[in-house]
Design a protein around this motif. Sequence first.
Motif: not given
Length: 314
Positions: A3-5, A91-104, A165-172
């Motif tokens: 997703s970084c690339k 990337e893996k961390c965001l998949v697993e934890n984004i729903s629990q993160m208050p922000d970035l 990650l979803k945002t990155i794919n949408e901008v692609v």
Amino acid sequence: MNSCKKTVYASNIFEKENNELKRRYLLLNIDTIKTIMKLVPGYCGCFGTGYPFYALDENLEGDLPVINEQLRYNNELLKELENNNSDWACEKCLVENISQMPDLKQICKPCPRIVDSLKPRKVINRLPDIDMWLVCADDKVEEAKQSLKKIFDALGMHTSDVDPLKTINEVVEIAEDLQNGKMPKKLLPLDVHIIEYSKLNDLINSVPSTLAIARSLNIPPYLPIHPVSLRKDWQYDDTAYNFIFDFLFSLTPFDWENILLKKINYARMILGQTFSKEELLELLNLVSSDSVKRRFETPQLQRIYERRLDSWKK
């Protein structure tokens, strides 16, 4: 492609596809946000800052320039990735934890597992977005916050913090649509703020004297502005914005209440009659990052900005 690339890939395409379709797409994004903001309690107008507002005239017309500094900034991320074995551990961390993160920031910023330049906020900063500010009656801010987020959620409009990650794919997808001559169906990520009417009024009134003092003392002019910003939810960011930078660089008002509109036009007239274009550019340089200064190496941006300053004298 991680997703970084993908971020670099999408942002580079978006920057290079500077045609009339892209301008109309940007206007669609801006008009959609303006229309939504008009629906909320306490609406007194709104304004845009950043891109594309500094790249077009105040009527949002003109040809969009390719800004080489944006491409350099994007590709800088690839070099950082190569220096770290081309792996984006987030990337893996965001998949697993984004729903629990208050922000970035609260979790990502102190994380020791990756260098600062590759942390999620630094990556998604490369993505294009629309930076819009709601001017709100002082006593309606809480209602406006609830109403605005409710509408955005209902329409599937979101900031990049919600799901990077979803945002990155949408901008692609957006970038590839523009590249293929298609009007994108999705809108760009939001970057939305709310500022109280009285605070904006006071800031505008203070601009001419702040610049006069800065010029006489040869110091950077500074007027802090600390709006509530939409991330995953509404929050106040760690650091204030410098209103002087936005005022000089790109602030573009829409639908302002009459008294406030007269205030900004008067402040601009005072600046246009008090300072030369060279002096205003020097003051802008004092509050600009190195990246902004490199952007201004683009001749078309220089011409657009000079026309903006010329209009202030009228």
